[in-house]
Scaffold this motif. Structure first.
Motif, PDB file in Angstrom:
ATOM      1  N   ARG A   1       4.514  10.609   4.875  1.00 14.93           N
ATOM      2  CA  ARG A   1       5.459   9.515   4.665  1.00 14.93           C
ATOM      3  C   ARG A   1       5.452   9.036   3.220  1.00 14.93           C
ATOM      4  N   GLN A   2       4.301   9.128   2.593  1.00 12.81           N
ATOM      5  CA  GLN A   2       4.214   8.676   1.202  1.00 12.81           C
ATOM      6  C   GLN A   2       4.472   9.808   0.218  1.00 12.81           C
ATOM      7  N   ASN A   3       4.899  10.951   0.776  1.00  7.87           N
ATOM      8  CA  ASN A   3       5.244  12.083  -0.095  1.00  7.87           C
ATOM      9  C   ASN A   3       4.098  12.557  -0.974  1.00  7.87           C
TER      10      ASN A   3
ATOM     11  N   TYR B   1       0.846  -1.205   0.000  1.00  3.38           N
ATOM     12  CA  TYR B   1       0.000   0.000   0.000  1.00  3.38           C
ATOM     13  C   TYR B   1       0.875   1.247   0.000  1.00  3.38           C
ATOM     14  N   SER B   2       1.900   1.207   0.838  1.00  7.66           N
ATOM     15  CA  SER B   2       2.742   2.370   1.003  1.00  7.66           C
ATOM     16  C   SER B   2       3.480   2.687  -0.300  1.00  7.66           C
ATOM     17  N   LYS B   3       4.016   1.672  -0.916  1.00 10.50           N
ATOM     18  CA  LYS B   3       4.749   1.873  -2.177  1.00 10.50           C
ATOM     19  C   LYS B   3       3.843   2.400  -3.281  1.00 10.50           C
TER      20      LYS B   3
ATOM     21  N   GLY C   1       1.047   4.026  -2.826  1.00 14.28           N
ATOM     22  CA  GLY C   1       0.251   5.185  -2.403  1.00 14.28           C
ATOM     23  C   GLY C   1      -1.230   4.937  -2.616  1.00 14.28           C
TER      24      GLY C   1
ATOM     25  N   LYS D   1      -6.196  10.494  -1.854  1.00 20.83           N
ATOM     26  CA  LYS D   1      -5.577   9.401  -1.094  1.00 20.83           C
ATOM     27  C   LYS D   1      -6.594   8.741  -0.138  1.00 20.83           C
TER      28      LYS D   1
END
Ligand code: C3B
Length: 839
Positions: A318-320, A74-76, A78, A329
């Motif tokens: 954190r996810q920029n 998920y983080s990668k 976004g 998001k």
């Protein structure tokens, strides 16, 4: 908090085998390892609880692998994420559900047997997190299961109450509340994440100032700051690698408080402040469909909302992802009005913390939120007195006034010269003492508003939110509730699950509509007889369980007639009681009468401050005392109030029911979800045209449903025409006899006062129209009794109920939310070998 970089010389740690393996030998080894290293016990001295904990950790290890992979993916990516904000999550026990979702139920059962342990006994050891009251909280839990099963990125945000819903004891027929200490033995399913704690402000005042660019800004100077610490629980999906998060916030005192007081030498003052801060997440308010207007409740709501929104900003950072893309998001679902202060808090964060101007912030806010309404009952609609609100959240009150100013302008444009409409719709109720109307704030601040069943959404638009439906017709959608078939069929009813799977394969657990394939077996006598035998075996199990708990014999051949849900006048448990007394009167008048033997089972808690509901419990128990002992009854009727109804207990109850009582006054039950759980497990419904009953009837067919009572429309008409319950009392001799028998003190050792408040209420008000529906209910129950005697017909009807309840899977509900409100995409998770460190 900054994550520490991994030094290149760090050795690789491989997490594998004992913590991930799903074969029986690995599971056994892992279990003993956890018993030794986490519980600090060896088998000779381990308790059942130690074994439960060791197994829970063994399962948790397997979840962690999926959880970390999911979080990383998920983080990668976004990925767009659903944030489900709810003051309640009634999760029920985790162990069994996770075994089902991981697909290792049978293997673990076998592993335990080989170690000389009984998995069912270990299940009994789990303290369920009762962090909800009833339907609304359980719905949130079903939705988390479906979100994960549909591979949808999501976070459930709520409160980690130290004391959940009270335990219910029954003493002398009355409900007695006992505090729920669910954390007493520790909670193996959660992980504290103190590194992601946030601060939440309360009280104080605001100061306007001009910033260096000449912009108008506001500073909020609070008089209290509390820390929110997140506790995360992994939420597995069914036979997918996705594992989402339930993030519950616990309140703690800030260190600065302690420091200030310590420096001033005021030790006890500091400790007191600490305790005061921590009360915020101390206890769940035990009301269902009722708001009490307590300050602490508003503090709880703001506390978890502010924590959750701040957490979302942390994730963005954190996810920029730029703040301006917040609504891309995140999509935030407001589970009833309880988290609605989020509308003002997100405005505040965007403007005051991130310097955004009003219009931009408002457009983000209204693209982010969607609101689910769960009730039409006026006593459940939240309003906060302005004075209380302003002293706790001064900045939010200013923001709400400003939202209202814009909103009233919009109304004036759309409906010129309509002063009544302005005052009806205003976010502020100014008819007497001034209040903030939370449902109005939710409607204005959201892009979608949904009811929880077709009838409910229709009535919302007609009644409670009529003006809003005229103003924003495009916002209104219906999403009929659903329940997870994993917990409420696969886990609760393994015998039925095996039978179904043997005929149509196992896909139905994921695609519940597949149950329709069972229809082709309705004329297959072998299959029907197996279906019937299973129901009988489960009823026998429940009888044994009841015998053990209450020392009462109930006959599994009798019709199991069950009403289990919160005790509420609108749900009309007392109408059910009137039916029992009717049958009893018939037996007393003619002891040889031929009636279908029945076991009446009740379960449910009453809000501690709800006197009438508690009196209804006492009435049921008093009737049970007389009926169960009267030799004339000859065991043809049995009545039992089963104490301390919970998710764990519900899982035993649904599969054992023949008849499901869904008898609320039409127009009062928003949806109901117990109705779906019973029907899936092959119980027939006796019900009014209320909530989702309407859709259940539509799906299963009128010929497989026992319908009675006034429609919602007839109820309103009757009330408008001046309803007089005594018209029914004086013209229906059977009803009169029932009421007279209760009033006479027959069920209360001659005490004619005990049930007087209940009887007087029925005779002189009867807000929920029990008397008006009595005859129709009794006649319908007579049809139920007769139908049950034809076991072939009955089985056919129950089979068709199970076969046709596919619509009521929460997977369908969640897909509706995704298609019509959230517009999220599934993200599938690859299970890679997890490697920590190295490069
Ligand atoms: C309940 C309603 O009473 C039910 O009809 C409905 O099925 C569920 O919500 C879920 O939508 N409800 C509740 O449990 N608590 C409230 N405060 C309001 C509604």
């Amino acid at each position: 908090m900054q994550t520490a970089p991994i030094p290149p010389e760090c050795p690789t740690v491989r997490v594998e085998d004992d913590r991930t393996g799903l074969d029986i030998e690995t599971l056994k080894r892992a279990f003993l390892d956890n018993l030794f290293y986490i519980q600090g016990k060896f088998p000779e001295i381990a308790t059942q609880n130690d074994y439960y904990m060791a197994l829970a950790y063994t399962v948790r290890d397997r979840l962690f692998r999926r959880w970390l992979n999911t979080a990383e993916t998920y983080s990668k990516q976004g990925a767009r994420t659903v944030c489900y904000l709810s003051a309640e999550f009634l999760m029920g026990p985790h162990l069994g559900n996770n075994l089902i979702n991981l697909g290792i139920f049978d293997t673990v059962k076998q592993a335990m047997t080989e170690l000389g342990l009984d998995l069912d006994e270990l299940f009994e050891k789990e303290e369920e997190p009762g962090l909800g009251n009833g339907g609304l909280g359980r719905l949130a839990a079903c939705y988390l299961d479906s979100l994960a099963s549909l591979e949808t990125p999501s976070i459930g945000y709520g409160i980690r109450y130290e004391f959940g819903i009270f335990d219910q004891d029954i003493k002398d027929g009355w409900q007695v509340e006992v505090t729920d200490k669910w954390l007493r033995f520790g909670n193996p399913w959660e992980v504290a994440r103190p590194e992601w704690e946030v601060e939440v402000k309360f009280g104080g005042h605001t100061q306007a100032f001009t910033d260096e660019h000449g912009n108008y800004r506001v500073l909020w100077v609070p008089d209290k700051v509390v820390r929110g610490v997140p506790y995360d629980t992994p939420i597995s999906g069914y036979k997918v690698n996705s594992c989402n998060t339930l993030r519950l916030w616990a309140a703690e005192a800030t260190d600065s408080f302690d420091f200030d007081a310590f420096n001033a030498g005021d030790y006890s003052g500091a400790v007191f402040k600490k305790m005061e801060s921590e009360t915020i997440s101390k206890v769940l308010y035990p009301n269902d469909n009722m708001t009490q207007g307590k300050i602490l409740r508003l503090e709880q709501q703001f506390f978890f909302v502010s924590c959750s929104l701040q957490d979302m900003f942390r994730i963005l950072k954190r996810q920029n992802i730029a703040i301006e893309r917040f609504h891309e998001k995140f999509t935030i679902q407001l589970n009833d009005t309880h988290p609605t202060i989020a509308v003002a808090e997100l405005m505040r964060l965007l403007m005051d913390e991130y310097g955004m101007e009003w219009d931009k912030a408002w457009s983000i806010v209204t693209s982010t939120f969607a609101y689910t309404n769960h009730t039409l009952l006026p006593e459940a609609l939240e309003r906060w007195p302005i004075s209380l609100f302003g002293s706790m959240l001064p900045r939010h009150l200013e923001i709400i006034y400003e939202i209202n100013r814009h909103f009233l302008d919009d109304i004036r444009i759309k409906f010129p010269d309509d002063l009544d409409r302005l005052s009806r719709m205003s976010l502020i109720d100014e008819s007497g003492e001034r209040y903030v109307r939370m449902a109005h704030l939710a409607c204005v601040g959201s892009h979608a508003i949904n009811g929880v069943a077709a009838l409910h959404t229709k009535l919302l638009k007609q009644d409670v939110l009529h003006d809003f439906a005229e103003m924003y017709p495009e916002k209104f959608v219906n999403v009929t509730n659903g329940v997870t078939p994993r917990r409420f069929v696969a886990l609760s009813n393994p015998r039925l699950t095996r039978l179904i799977t043997s005929k149509i394969g196992g896909n139905w657990i994921k695609h519940l509509d597949d149950l329709r394939q069972l229809e082709k077996y309705v004329d297959d006598t072998g299959f029907c007889s197996e279906f019937r035998t299973i129901k009988h075996e489960i009823k026998q199990d429940l009888s044994n369980y009841i015998k053990g708990l209450y020392d009462i014999n109930v006959d599994p051949n009798s019709l199991f007639d069950i009403q289990s849900k919160r005790i509420h006048e609108y749900k009309r448990q007392h109408l059910n009681a009137l039916h029992i007394v009717t049958l009893y009167n018939r037996i007393k008048a003619n002891p040889d009468i031929d009636i279908t033997p029945r076991t009446f089972l009740f379960g449910g808690k009453a809000a501690p401050g709800y006197y009438m509901a508690k009196l209804i419990i006492k009435l049921i128990n008093s009737i049970a005392d007389v009926v169960n002992r009267d030799p004339d009854v000859r065991d043809r009727l049995k009545v039992l109030f089963m104490k301390d109804y919970s998710v764990k207990f519900a899982q035993r109850v649904y599969p054992a029911a023949d008849l499901s009582e869904q008898i609320s006054t039409a127009g009062k039950e928003a949806s109901g979800t117990g109705n779906m759980k019973f029907a899936m497990n092959g119980a027939l419904t006796i019900g009014t045209l209320d909530g989702a009953n309407v859709e259940i009837l539509e799906e299963v067919g009128a010929e497989n449903f026992f319908l009675f009572g006034l429609t919602a429309e007839e109820v309103s008409q009757k009330k408008a025409a001046g309803y007089n319950p005594q018209d029914f009392y004086s013209t229906d001799p059977e009803l009169k006899l029932v009421i007279d028998r209760i009033s006479s003190g027959f069920f209360s050792h001659g005490d004619t006062e005990l049930f007087k408040p209940l009887i007087d209420d029925l005779m002189y008000h009867d807000q929920y129209l029990l008397f008006a529906d009595y005859r129709s209910y009794i006649d319908c129950q007579d049809r139920v009794g007769l139908t049950y005697r034809d076991q072939d017909l009955w089985t056919r009807m129950t089979l068709l109920n199970t076969a046709r309840t596919g619509k009521f899977s929460s997977d369908r509900s969640i897909q509706d939310y995704i298609d019509n409100i959230w517009h999220t995409k599934p993200v599938s998770i690859d299970l890679k070998e997890y490697v920590q460190g190295g490069s």
